[in-house]
Enzyme design. Structure first.
Site, PDB file in Angstrom:
ATOM      1  N   GLU A 212      -6.535 -20.923  60.062  1.00 50.24           N
ATOM      2  CA  GLU A 212      -5.224 -20.362  60.386  1.00 50.24           C
ATOM      3  C   GLU A 212      -4.124 -20.928  59.494  1.00 50.24           C
ATOM      4  OE1 GLU A 212      -4.388 -20.480  64.558  1.00 50.24           O
ATOM      5  OE2 GLU A 212      -6.192 -19.386  65.054  1.00 50.24           O
TER       6      GLU A 212
ATOM      7  N   LYS B 249      -3.563 -12.484  74.478  1.00 50.70           N
ATOM      8  CA  LYS B 249      -4.218 -11.958  73.278  1.00 50.70           C
ATOM      9  C   LYS B 249      -4.728 -10.570  73.626  1.00 50.70           C
ATOM     10  CE  LYS B 249      -6.179 -16.358  71.597  1.00 50.70           C
ATOM     11  NZ  LYS B 249      -7.316 -17.298  71.818  1.00 50.70           N
TER      12      LYS B 249
HETATM   13  O1  2PG Z   1      -7.973 -20.569  70.616  1.00 50.49           O
HETATM   14  C1  2PG Z   1      -6.997 -19.948  70.199  1.00 50.49           C
HETATM   15  O2  2PG Z   1      -5.946 -20.019  70.806  1.00 50.49           O
HETATM   16  C2  2PG Z   1      -7.100 -19.037  68.981  1.00 50.49           C
HETATM   17  C3  2PG Z   1      -5.932 -19.187  68.059  1.00 50.49           C
HETATM   18  O3  2PG Z   1      -5.734 -20.529  67.665  1.00 50.49           O
HETATM   19  O4  2PG Z   1      -8.314 -19.235  68.305  1.00 50.49           O
HETATM   20  P1  2PG Z   1      -9.451 -18.124  68.345  1.00 50.49           P
HETATM   21  O5  2PG Z   1      -8.855 -16.846  67.871  1.00 50.49           O
HETATM   22  O6  2PG Z   1     -10.548 -18.620  67.447  1.00 50.49           O
HETATM   23  O7  2PG Z   1      -9.888 -18.025  69.775  1.00 50.49           O
HETATM   24 MG    MG Z   2      -6.819 -21.335  72.421  1.00 50.49          MG
END
Ligand code: 2PG
Ligand code: MG
Length: 425
Positions: A204, A336
């Protein structure tokens, strides 16, 4: 007319060089919208499933089944529906898939289509996406949580902790928050270089964490804040994503860096010591997704002065958010869209969190693209906070820079920036 005329799906590539799904929706009035599925590396077990298939040379990473599902099932089923009716569109996607976790058509197919419809509807309405998402409700510019070191699953598990982030909690604008954090980011880079530890960046954009312990990373973060000319805990505070589900299960936490195993209470005490020693204002997934009692104990001890975020634990699910609020497991939720699989479900999770008095943080995934929709969702849904990763990677900068553009559209002074506790509401 804002009815859906056609949906085209194509295979494009994400920031980890993996194929992903892009959907392009065209409405009867000619308005178009594109949506792209991001991909996580540290995933909650109850997230919407992304459909990946054989594609021999890609070793099970391909997305051809998800694309075929859009072409053969989703496109015909959505044709003629009004794109302004996002909930109806998303209900159709959920019904068509027929599983609890989008396993049949793939959360990567549904989220790309759902976002593309949202974009097309905003275009048809002649509004910027953030304004369309707001639906006439008050909005705010989110406070950014920006990664300085990226560890865990995003850096070959170089540190146990996944995200070491900074929150410019006293900034008066997004532009100022970005500026302060960029200075800290660059200071951290020169600090690593001086120590002979600079080894590029993680997934990231945060510096690759070439440290010997988690504490060394925390100490380096404090030094970087000071080197940039700020007082740790004043202008800039620390936010951590422990992503504990990555190394904890059944009440056992395996800290690889320190070569030891802790039980749930031991893990909580380990983190509580950091909370006393460092200016930490927010901790995400401090304990594993299968440890709700541990989370509740942790939140009971620090939740009055600190944000405790459920990510893998709540997977952007309104029902889980409501249950967590009733049980006091956490006091904030990461939002998300691809964890839920549709825009409407993510919006419902955000709304449920607000009803419960939770903090809300719209978040990118570790596998991203140039898609900037989440910058608009954070503003339009008035989430108050946005987590996108770091600098130094353009799929992240596209989103941070988009918020700068949105901020310019606000009348000067009419919208205050909030800190992690929602002050300024
Ligand atoms: O864990 C999280 O919050 C995300 C972003 O940092 O990671 P990932 O998309 O790999 O779940
Ligand atoms: Mg996370």
């Amino acid at each position: 007319m804002s009815t859906i005329r056609s949906i085209h799906a194509r295979r494009i590539w994400d920031s980890r060089g993996r194929p992903t799904v892009e959907a392009e929706v065209t409405l009867a009035d000619g308005a178009t919208g594109r949506g792209i599925a991001p991909a996580g590396a540290s995933r909650g077990t109850r997230e919407a499933i992304e459909l990946r298939d054989g594609g021999d040379r890609l070793g099970g990473l391909d997305v051809s089944q998800a694309l075929a599902g859009i072409r053969d099932e989703i496109a015909p089923a959505l044709r003629g529906i009004d794109a302004l009716k996002q909930e109806e569109v998303d209900e159709r996607l959920i019904g068509l898939d027929g599983t609890v976790n989008k396993a049949r058509l793939g959360g990567n197919a549904t989220v790309a289509v759902s976002l593309a419809v949202l974009h097309a509807a905003a275009a048809s309405s002649g509004m910027p996406l953030w304004r369309y998402c707001a639906g006439g409700q008050p909005v705010s510019i989110p406070l950014p949580e920006i990664q300085i070191f990226g560890g865990g699953a995003h850096a070959g598990r170089r540190t146990d902790v996944q995200d070491f982030m900074v929150v410019a909690q006293r900034a008066q604008s997004f532009a100022e928050a970005l500026e302060i954090t960029a200075e800290i980011y660059r200071a951290a880079g020169s600090l690593m270089a001086e120590r002979g530890r600079l080894q590029g960046v993680a997934d990231e954009g945060g510096w690759w964490p070439a440290f010997d312990s988690n504490e060394e990373a925390l100490d380096a973060l404090v030094s970087a804040i000071e080197r940039a000319g700020y007082t740790p805990g004043h202008e800039a505070a620390i936010s951590l994503d422990i992503a504990a589900s990555e190394f904890g299960r059944n009440g056992r936490y395996r800290l690889a860096m320190e070569d030891r195993e802790l039980d749930s209470d031991g893990m909580a005490e380990y983190l509580l010591r950091w909370c006393e020693r460092y200016p930490i204002v927010s901790v995400e997934d401090p304990l594993a997704e299968d440890d709700p009692d541990g989370l509740a104990r942790f939140t009971a001890s620090v939740g009055d002065r600190m944000q405790v975020i459920g990510d893998d634990f709540l997977v952007t699910n309104a029902n889980l958010v409501e249950r967590a609020a009733a049980n006091g497991n956490v006091n904030a939720v990461l939002i998300k869209v691809n964890q839920a699989g549709t825009v409407s479900e993510a919006k419902a999770a955000c709304a449920a969190a607000k009803r419960a008095g939770f903090g809300t943080i719209v978040s990118a995934r570790s596998g991203e693209t140039e898609d900037v929709a989440i910058a608009h969702l954070a503003v339009g849904w008035d989430s108050g906070q946005l987590k996108v990763g770091s600098f130094a990677r353009s799929e992240r900068m596209a989103k941070w820079n988009e918020v700068l553009r949105i901020e310019e559209q606000f009348e000067a002074g009419s919208v205050g920036i909030r800190d992690v506790f929602g002050r300024g509401k």
